[in-house]
Scaffold this active site. Structure first.
Site, PDB file in Angstrom:
ATOM      1  N   GLU A 161       0.835  -1.211   0.000  1.00  0.00           N
ATOM      2  CA  GLU A 161       0.000   0.000   0.000  1.00  0.00           C
ATOM      3  C   GLU A 161       0.867   1.258   0.000  1.00  0.00           C
ATOM      4  O   GLU A 161       0.798   2.099   0.884  1.00  0.00           O
ATOM      5  CB  GLU A 161      -0.981  -0.018   1.176  1.00  0.00           C
ATOM      6  N   GLU A 263      -5.921  -7.249  -1.875  1.00  0.00           N
ATOM      7  CA  GLU A 263      -6.604  -7.208  -0.580  1.00  0.00           C
ATOM      8  C   GLU A 263      -8.057  -6.817  -0.795  1.00  0.00           C
ATOM      9  O   GLU A 263      -8.343  -5.789  -1.421  1.00  0.00           O
ATOM     10  CB  GLU A 263      -5.979  -6.174   0.371  1.00  0.00           C
TER      11      GLU A 263
END
Length: 366
Positions: A161, A263
């Site tokens: 991320e 995710e």
């Protein structure tokens, strides 16, 4: 009569071809993050098929149709988990179960995400050139150990991320040249171990097209190398399903790269199983999808449908995040504090009775 026979033959041929065509549309990657599994098992966690039979969680996932697992790597975490040691052990079991492997490097001793990209303590005072070498050496070390064990990584995330870069402040994308050097050091390490392993660059906020265009335009301008674009998409945080679909379609076609949701997740209940308040408490976190086993399965099916229908077959796959993070005492979110709970057990792919939930097979059908 002859025309009737020909017509019947054509219909029979189409009917026979339909299952094959449907099978071809399955996502190549149908996965689950199981980073919490090793610690869960060490603390007594167990996993069961839907019918109650106890089994290895990895075999349960594979039998449900999943193809990949995802394992994160921290450098020197306080509890000693999510290191090379656990990655090697779980990878060996995964390969035996027929599962392939995505390795997710956080380049930190703890969680790395859009709000924090903390350097490992051992790297904190390194000059920048040495920091670049540390990224290469750490990445190479873990992946080469996997290769030598006979369980090579199939996919590797260089960073987790990384909306704002990595290894702050040095690798913040306020200085794209530094960001590029660090990410390319990771890329080079991956390819030096195996040219066949694909490198994923992973951002959060999967419904934010402005973010993705800004980030990957800059990545291209600064020569950041990668093979796959990874997204986090949680529908209760990251925008509507329509925004997510528009973004992933645009990203794939604009940059001509395969795209994967590395995710995602959704609750199957609003209840709590470990005494630690869960992150998502709403009975309907996204309109039309209840926090029930059926709602969780439907949401994951919808996300898979969107990825499968990305133009030009550039939709690679979907991973449910922390599928095995059940409410086992001591297996909390803070590696430095065993009293914490995980806040996620109501979004795992195993219920509070340790049984596989319908969402697992929904994801496996891909």
């Amino acid at each position: 009569m002859r025309r009737l026979l020909v017509a019947l033959l054509c219909l029979a041929t189409l009917a026979a071809a339909a299952p094959a065509a449907q099978a071809e549309r399955r996502l190549p990657v149908r996965g689950a993050d199981v980073s919490s599994l090793a610690k869960s098992e060490a603390l007594g966690g167990v996993y069961r098929h839907a019918d109650g039979r106890r089994d290895d969680a990895l075999r349960i996932l594979a039998e449900a149709g999943l193809t990949h697992i995802r394992l994160k790597v921290w450098v020197d975490p306080a509890d000693g988990y999510n290191t090379k040691t656990q990655v090697l052990a779980v990878a060996k079991r995964a390969k035996k179960a027929g599962l392939r492997l995505l390795v997710d490097f956080h380049y930190s001793d703890t969680w790395a995400d859009p709000g924090k990209q903390f350097k490992p303590a051992a790297w904190a005072s390194l000059p920048f050139d040495e920091l670049v070498r540390a990224v290469y050496a750490h990445t190479f070390d873990v992946l080469d150990a996997l290769r030598r064990q006979g369980t090579p990584a199939d996919l590797v995330q260089v960073g987790n991320e990384i909306n704002g870069g990595l290894l702050w402040p040095d690798g913040s994308n306020q200085n794209w040249a530094n960001t590029a050097r660090l990410l390319n050091a990771g890329y080079d390490a991956v390819k030096d171990v195996s040219r066949r392993t694909d490198v994923v660059l992973h951002l959060a906020n999967g419904g934010d097209n402005g973010l993705y265009r800004w980030w990957f335009d800059n990545a291209a301008a600064h020569g950041i190398r990668h093979d796959v674009i990874g997204l986090s998409y949680y529908p209760y945080w990251h925008g509507t399903l329509e925004a997510f679909q528009a973004n992933i379609d645009d990203v794939a076609t604009r940059y001509r790269k395969p795209v994967a949701v590395v995710e995602t997740g959704y609750p199957f209940t609003t209840a709590d199983d470990d005494g630690w308040e869960n992150l998502i408490l709403s009975p309907e976190p996204y309109p039309g999808y209840q926090a029930t086993p059926a709602g969780q399965a439907a949401l994951l099916s919808k996300v898979s449908d969107i990825v499968r229908n990305v133009p030009d077959r550039l939709g690679l796959g979907v991973f449910a995040w922390e599928a095995t993070w059940t409410g086992v005492p001591g297996n909390g979110w803070d590696p430095a504090d065993p009293s914490t709970g995980n806040a996620w057990e109501n979004q795992a792919l195993f219920g509070f009775d340790d049984r596989a939930l319908p969402a697992m097979r929904a994801l496996g059908r891909g």
